[in-house]
Write an enzyme that holds these catalytic residues in place. Structure first.
Site, PDB file in Angstrom:
ATOM      1  CG  PHE A 153      -1.685   1.257   1.400  1.00 34.50           C
ATOM      2  CD1 PHE A 153      -2.837   1.471   0.651  1.00 34.50           C
ATOM      3  CD2 PHE A 153      -1.260   2.247   2.270  1.00 34.50           C
ATOM      4  CE1 PHE A 153      -3.547   2.641   0.792  1.00 34.50           C
ATOM      5  CE2 PHE A 153      -1.964   3.419   2.404  1.00 34.50           C
ATOM      6  CZ  PHE A 153      -3.116   3.616   1.664  1.00 34.50           C
ATOM      7  CG  HIS A 454     -20.074  63.232 -20.399  1.00 33.78           C
ATOM      8  ND1 HIS A 454     -18.818  63.255 -20.953  1.00 33.78           N
ATOM      9  CD2 HIS A 454     -20.599  62.017 -20.709  1.00 33.78           C
ATOM     10  CE1 HIS A 454     -18.598  62.106 -21.566  1.00 33.78           C
ATOM     11  NE2 HIS A 454     -19.668  61.326 -21.425  1.00 33.78           N
ATOM     12  CD  GLU A 455     -23.829  60.401 -19.211  1.00 34.80           C
ATOM     13  OE1 GLU A 455     -24.389  59.947 -20.222  1.00 34.80           O
ATOM     14  OE2 GLU A 455     -22.700  60.018 -18.827  1.00 34.80           O
ATOM     15  CG  ASP A 530     -17.957  58.431 -23.983  1.00 38.92           C
ATOM     16  OD1 ASP A 530     -18.312  57.376 -23.434  1.00 38.92           O
ATOM     17  OD2 ASP A 530     -18.489  59.540 -23.767  1.00 38.92           O
TER      18      ASP A 530
HETATM   19 ZN    ZN Z   1     -20.034  59.377 -22.170  1.00 43.05          ZN
END
Ligand code: ZN
Ligand code: ADP
Ligand code: MG
Length: 650
Positions: A153, A454-455, A530
């Site tokens: 074993f 920005h948005e 972006d």
């Molecule tokens: Zn943007």
């Protein structure tokens, strides 16, 4: 601020639900130290077992014969059992003791030599037991046999250790394929678990038929395709379909991922392939599934790095195995990729992966069906309308719809509700698209103003340019990595995009940058994503889609080290065209924002105040500023019906 493009994989892919069994789990054991501890523990255990058995031949409570004689003479002993040379004594006070005598002499003689009289001995009940043959041999041989067993074993265990820990020296040639047993119902996937993908299913039915009754096909001399390649965007259900083919046909499914092949040393991948094919042939009829085959099947001979040798050898081995199939082989090889464009043409040659099955992103009806499948075990509230959710999730893959249902269930569970409501699902759409809302992320006053403008820039340009997608929602609550977002959704499911749409898209995406620059005379790191998106898009327009008027309809292919499908001069021209597209788009965005400055201010002001503007409110602001909102033809005035089509966020 940063837009999240819905064309790219969004959200998390759901964790693979089925647990696949390790084909060779036995050998891929625990760590080396884990093994060492186990070895020592087992060793100790065996040692104690050994001493216990060995001890059976030598009782430890023996009393000397003289004491036995004295006790018998004193009349304390009630009975003695003789077993070979062993004596078991029972006293009148119920105690028991053991002793030994000379095996050649009888008990009465032995006691007589100690001075016990026959009269004293007569008071004791003496039983003589013969030692059984088995017991005798067992007791004699046990120590030797056990020692041998233990050594054996230990030897086995130590060799196993070398395999497990010794740098996988003995195992790494073997396939790491997982096999799904057709008899295992819990893992069975069938076509009923897959919605949409009608053409793909139809195409694959033929393979199912073949695997079910190969004889029928072989008898008539029909050749079944050996290789089928599934192509489609991530999460469209390629892996699921392959599993379903196995499930429908009731054959074993051997699966391995291309990326698993690419490991360590040269030659390993190739020997794994050999092993995998061997296993599958033994189990035939069977399916071999190579997921993400592009990881090994990229065009050969382009790179310089060392890893490529390994890839090439693996790929070659796959080809060799497929070419070596007998016409009567009942093994079908399936593969999946989301980058069919980078595959080595050798893979697609006749006799190899010559059957191609394309899986598209689901359309509105398919999305509804997929949602229904994943709603099966989820209790839905009476207000749930999956059709509306399907309408609002253009561009979602099956995997994303699965996450959406799951997120909905999590939201309901968090509120300890027993049913999922429509509102849970609506909130989940945005969560899957953009990541969770981060209300804790506080913007300073200046940052908030900047984000709002920005948005507003994105939203305004999208609303004015005719080919940009209408705005669905604007928010300056940060989500995932984005500080704010403008959600744009087209009215229709888009299968193709046109040059004009791309140009307006680029301008709208630049709207944020332009607004920041115009208002604050400065630019932040906010729009960096972006810019990355539009640059990649503009480059694709020029070099892949032939959308540049100057360079014309040529697909230039990817340029990499060692792979130069076009000259330096053309490379410079492509760069110039990309700049030109972006400059032009920026000029258009600037013009829109200058002309509608009052609208921009109004949107930004509302955003700073409310943080999120839905489509209806947004359109009111547009109308107040003399801009006509985009309308879907069948839309009744004023009522907001969620538009369908592939989404876009910028
Ligand atoms: Zn943007
Ligand atoms: P791929 O291999 O194309 O990336 P998967 O087969 O791994 O995609 O799909 C991931 C999960 O998305 C699936 O386990 C399933 O839950 C879900 N899914 C994908 N497409 C479908 C579909 N057409 N019908 C039902 N569920 C789907
Ligand atoms: Mg997959």
């Amino acid at each position: 601020m940063a837009p999240v493009s819905p064309k790219k994989p969004r959200g998390k892919k759901p964790a693979k639900p089925p647990v696949r069994r390790g084909w060779r789990g036995l050998l891929g054991g625990p760590s080396f130290f884990g093994n060492l501890v186990t070895t020592i523990l087992i060793f100790l255990l065996l040692m104690s077992a050994y001493s216990l058995i060995a001890g059976m031949t030598q009782p430890s409570t023996d009393i000397p014969l003289s004491t036995v004689a004295a006790d018998v003479a004193a009349g304390k002993v009630s009975a003695i059992t003789v077993n070979g040379d062993q004596l078991s004594l029972t006293y009148f006070d119920q105690t028991t003791k053991t002793s030994r005598k000379d095996p050649s002499a009888g008990l009465p003689e032995t006691l007589a030599t100690y001075g016990v009289t026959p009269a004293e001995l007569a008071k004791v009940a003496i039983t003589v037991q013969g030692q059984s043959g088995f017991q005798f041999w067992f007791l004699t041989l046990a120590p030797t046999v056990l020692t041998l067993l233990f050594l054996g074993f230990l030897f086995w265990f130590l060799t196993r250790q070398v395999k497990g820990a010794g740098m996988q020296a003995f195992t790494f040639g073997q396939s790491k394929a997982r096999v799904t047993d057709p008899a295992d119902v819990s893992q069975r996937v069938t076509f009923a678990d897959i919605a949409g993908a009608r053409e793909a299913k139809e195409e694959l039915l033929e393979i199912v038929d073949f695997l079910k009754s190969p004889k029928k096909f072989l008898d008539i001399g029909a050749r079944i395709p050996k290789g089928i390649i599934l192509m489609g965007a991530p999460g469209t259900g390629k892996t699921l379909l392959a599993r379903a083919v196995a499930g429908e046909a009731g054959v074993p499914f051997f699966s391995i991922s291309g990326s698993e092949f690419v490991e360590m040393f040269v030659g390993v991948g190739a020997s794994r392939v050999r092993d995998l094919f061997q296993l599958a042939k033994k189990a035939a009829p069977a399916i071999i599934f190579v997921d993400e085959i592009d990881a090994v099947g990229r065009v050969r001979g382009t790179g310089v790095g060392g890893g490529n040798d390994e890839r090439e050898q693996t790929l070659n081995q796959i080809l060799v195995e497929m070419d070596g199939f007998e016409p009567t082989e009942k093994v079908v090889v399936m593969a999946a990729t989301n980058r069919p464009d980078v595959l080595d043409p050798a893979l697609l040659r006749p006799g190899r992966f010559d059957r191609r099955v394309t899986i598209d992103l689901p359309d509105r009806r398919d999305r509804e069906d997929i949602l229904k499948i994943h709603a099966r075990k989820k209790p839905l509230g009476p207000d749930v309308a999956l059709a509306v959710i399907a309408e609002r999730t253009p561009g979602f893959s099956g995997a994303e719809l699965y996450s959406l249902m799951n997120e909905g269930a999590i939201l309901a569970a968090r509120d300890s509700r027993k049913e999922i409501t429509q509102y849970d699902l609506i909130r989940s759409i945005e969560k899957v698209m953009l990541g969770p809302e981060r209300k804790s992320h506080l913007l300073s006053k200046k940052e908030k103003e900047l984000t709002a403008y920005h948005e507003a820039g994105h939203a305004l340009v999208s609303s004015i340019l005719p080919n940009a997608d209408p705005v669905h929602k604007i928010s300056i609550i940060s989500r995932g990595r984005a500080a704010g977002y403008t959600l744009k959704l087209p009215f229709e499911d888009k299968k193709m995009q046109s040059r004009k749409q791309f140009l307006d898209d680029i301008a709208a995406t630049l709207g944020g940058y332009v607004a920041e620059e115009m208002l604050f005379d400065d630019v932040t790191t906010g729009p960096s994503n972006d810019l990355a998106v539009i640059t990649a898009l503009a480059r694709d327009m020029v070099s892949r889609y032939g959308m540049s008027k100057k360079l014309g309809p040529i697909a230039f292919g990817e340029r990499a080290l060692g792979n130069e499908p076009y000259s330096e001069r053309v490379a410079a021209e492509i760069d110039a065209e990309v700049s030109h597209i972006i400059d032009e788009a920026k000029a258009r965005a600037t013009k829109v924002i200058e002309e509608h400055r009052t609208a921009l201010d109004a949107i930004a002001k509302e955003l700073i105040e409310k943080e999120t503007i839905e489509r209806a409110e947004f359109e009111k602001i547009l109308i107040l500023n003399g801009i006509v909102p985009k309308k879907k033809e069948e839309e009744e005035g004023g009522v907001v019906i969620a538009p369908s089509g592939s989404g876009h966020i910028a």
